[in-house]
Design an enzyme around this catalytic site. Structure first.
Site, short mmCIF file in Angstrom:
data_model
loop_
_atom_site.label_atom_id
_atom_site.label_comp_id
_atom_site.label_asym_id
_atom_site.label_seq_id
_atom_site.Cartn_x
_atom_site.Cartn_y
_atom_site.Cartn_z
N HIS A 1 0.83 -1.22 0.00
CA HIS A 1 0.00 0.00 0.00
C HIS A 1 0.86 1.27 0.00
O HIS A 1 0.44 2.31 0.50
CB HIS A 1 -0.96 0.05 1.19
CG HIS A 1 -1.68 -1.23 1.46
ND1 HIS A 1 -2.89 -1.54 0.87
CD2 HIS A 1 -1.35 -2.31 2.22
CE1 HIS A 1 -3.29 -2.74 1.29
NE2 HIS A 1 -2.36 -3.24 2.09
N SER B 1 14.75 21.55 -16.03
CA SER B 1 13.57 22.38 -16.24
C SER B 1 14.02 23.69 -16.87
O SER B 1 15.10 24.18 -16.60
CB SER B 1 12.91 22.65 -14.88
OG SER B 1 12.17 23.85 -14.94
N LYS C 1 16.19 21.71 -10.81
CA LYS C 1 15.50 20.47 -11.16
C LYS C 1 16.34 19.47 -11.94
O LYS C 1 17.12 19.85 -12.80
CB LYS C 1 14.27 20.79 -12.01
CG LYS C 1 13.17 21.42 -11.22
CD LYS C 1 12.39 20.38 -10.49
CE LYS C 1 10.92 20.76 -10.56
NZ LYS C 1 10.06 19.66 -10.50
N GLU D 1 9.32 8.59 -16.73
CA GLU D 1 7.95 9.09 -16.92
C GLU D 1 7.45 8.80 -18.34
O GLU D 1 6.29 8.43 -18.55
CB GLU D 1 7.88 10.59 -16.62
CG GLU D 1 8.03 10.89 -15.14
CD GLU D 1 8.14 12.39 -14.84
OE1 GLU D 1 7.97 13.21 -15.76
OE2 GLU D 1 8.44 12.73 -13.69
#
Ligand code: ARG
Length: 471
Positions: free
Chosen positions: A156, A277, A283, A290
């Site tokens: 979980h 970024s 970043k 992704e």
């Protein structure tokens, strides 16, 4: 417009119809398989005396030249033709005149395209198997290095019990190993040759289908000509297996994204495998993981699309089947790209073993082991569960972990606790006492790693060699 079938028509097709119908923009990918299939066919026509030795020899030689010229860029595939089959045949006729017109004897584009696509997919099944094997080798090397790297195991997405990085990665090893087994199974089921099925009902020429099947590396000919021209099960099986590969990559991708987050910091991605970024200078984003997660959707899409295309089709060939190509090609290219990138990302990733260990130490991942300690000292499990629950609550109120409590505090909750509780709930003990086959304990892990090493050494990548392609 340059078509092979003008005879019974009194008009040229409407331009929109032509554009809608033509498939050359994407089936040109099949040029090699198309030419090799024709080579095997014409060789057989010569051997059977359907064409003269001279005719079949000339066609064979010219097909070889056409293939070479397409490969080296001296012959451009003209988009004015309906499909790759028409282009190759028209080029042959342009060069050999009437002799070239004999190539298509005893053949239909229906068995021709069925053959081309089968050979193409077969090659891709083999390449996918190779990429999966490379990925497995990378995963196994991570496993070998990290049998001592304690990290939290989750259920979980809540910290559950401590495991090791070797154990965690070992789960992915099993998944990708099954993916390889699927490739092998698909290959074994699909490797039968549709050539000679004709349009749907075979042909009256004395074709030697066993010969062409052998020439093209098949186990034998497809045993029903209607099935031969209209079976696309192997593509569906492949797309299904590719979807499962993507699901696995996507799950691991998701973990890497989580592990790479500021909150976890379990991994640091190599600069070559991350992106920045345009506005936030600090970043370093896990874009590869992704994108892999994102691209999973289009591979599933290809599977569902083809299943839907096929579901209403009566026997035998129907033009709907032309829709088997674009999405399949896209899915294959997508998965192969994702596998290669993922392998590179995994091979260069830095695991922050200190962070992993610290995270495992917080969050009561040793609570089960504390309960097991009590059980080993005669407390029934249900009571032990409740005592440790109380213990966790006590710790939570004070923001400490179980092993940070004094023996006095522990004894207040249960007098059964003794000095050896500290060793019993240490991360190392929790992991290394788990020694059942498949568990994270170091000895158990090393045993499995040995098995997987043997598996990798013994499992050859699917190889497709066949006489016609050898020249
Ligand atoms: N482009 C067609 C396909 O991909 C080739 C077969 C054409 N056959 C036919 N009867 N029109 O399916």
């Amino acid at each position: 417009m340059a078509q092979l079938w003008g005879g019974r028509f009194t008009k040229e097709p409407d331009q929109l119809v032509w554009n809608f119908n033509a498939s050359i923009s994407y089936d040109q990918k099949l040029y090699r398989q198309d030419i090799e299939g024709s080579m095997a066919h014409v060789k057989m026509l010569g051997r059977q005396g359907i064409l003269t030795e001279d005719e079949s020899g000339q066609i064979l030689e010219q097909l070889g030249i056409i293939l070479k010229q397409i490969e080296d860029g001296t012959l451009e595939i003209s988009q004015t033709y309906e499909d790759i089959h028409s282009f190759v045949e028209a080029t042959l006729i342009e060069r050999l005149g009437d002799t070239g017109k004999k190539l298509h004897t005893g053949r239909s584009r229906n068995d021709q395209v069925a053959l081309d696509m089968r050979m193409y997919v077969r090659m891709e099944v083999a390449q996918t198997d190779g990429l999966l094997k490379t990925l497995l080798e990378t995963i196994l090397s991570v496993m070998k290095e990290h049998t001592d790297t304690v990290m939290p195991g989750f259920t979980h997405l809540q910290k559950a019990q401590p495991v090791t990085l070797a154990h965690h990665m070992g789960a992915y090893f099993e998944m990708f190993k099954r993916d390889r087994l699927r490739m092998r199974g698909i290959y074994d089921r699909m490797n039968y040759c549709p050539l000679g099925s004709g349009a749907l009902a075979g042909t009256t020429y004395p074709l030697d289908r066993e010969f062409t099947a052998r020439e093209l590396g098949f186990f034998g000919p497809a045993l029903n000509s209607m099935d031969g021209v209209s079976d696309r099960d192997y593509i569906l099986e492949f797309l299904s297996a590719l979807s499962t590969v993507m699901m696995h990559l996507s799950r691991l991708g998701e973990e890497i994204i989580i592990w790479n987050s500021n909150e976890y910091q379990f991994v640091e991605l190599d600069d070559a495998y991350s992106t920045g970024s345009s506005i936030m200078p600090q970043k370093k984003n896990p874009d590869i993981a992704e994108l892999v997660r994102g691209k999973t959707g289009r591979v599933y899409g290809a599977l569902i699309s083809l299943l839907t295309t096929m579901k209403g089709l009566p026997l035998a060939y129907n033009k709907d089947m032309q829709e088997d190509k674009e999405l399949t090609f896209d899915a294959i290219d997508t998965v192969k790209g994702c596998l290669a990138l993922f392998n590179g990302m995994l091979a260069t990733i830095k695991f922050r073993t200190d962070q992993m260990r610290e995270s495992a130490a917080q969050g009561f991942t040793n609570a089960t082991d504390a309960a097991d300690y009590l059980v080993n000292h005669g407390v029934p499990f249900r009571d032990a569960h409740s005592i440790v629950g109380e213990l966790v609550l006590y710790c939570l109120e004070r923001n400490v972990s179980i092993e940070e409590l004094t023996l006095e505090e522990l004894k207040k909750i249960s007098p059964v606790f003794e000095e050896d509780i500290y060793e019993a709930v240490s991360m190392e003990t929790c992991v290394n006492k788990r020694l059942t086959t498949g568990a994270p304990g170091k000895k158990a892990m090393e045993h499995v790693i040995g098995i997987e090493e043997e598996y990798l050494a013994a499992s050859d990548v699917i190889m497709v060699h066949y006489p016609v392609s050898a020249g």
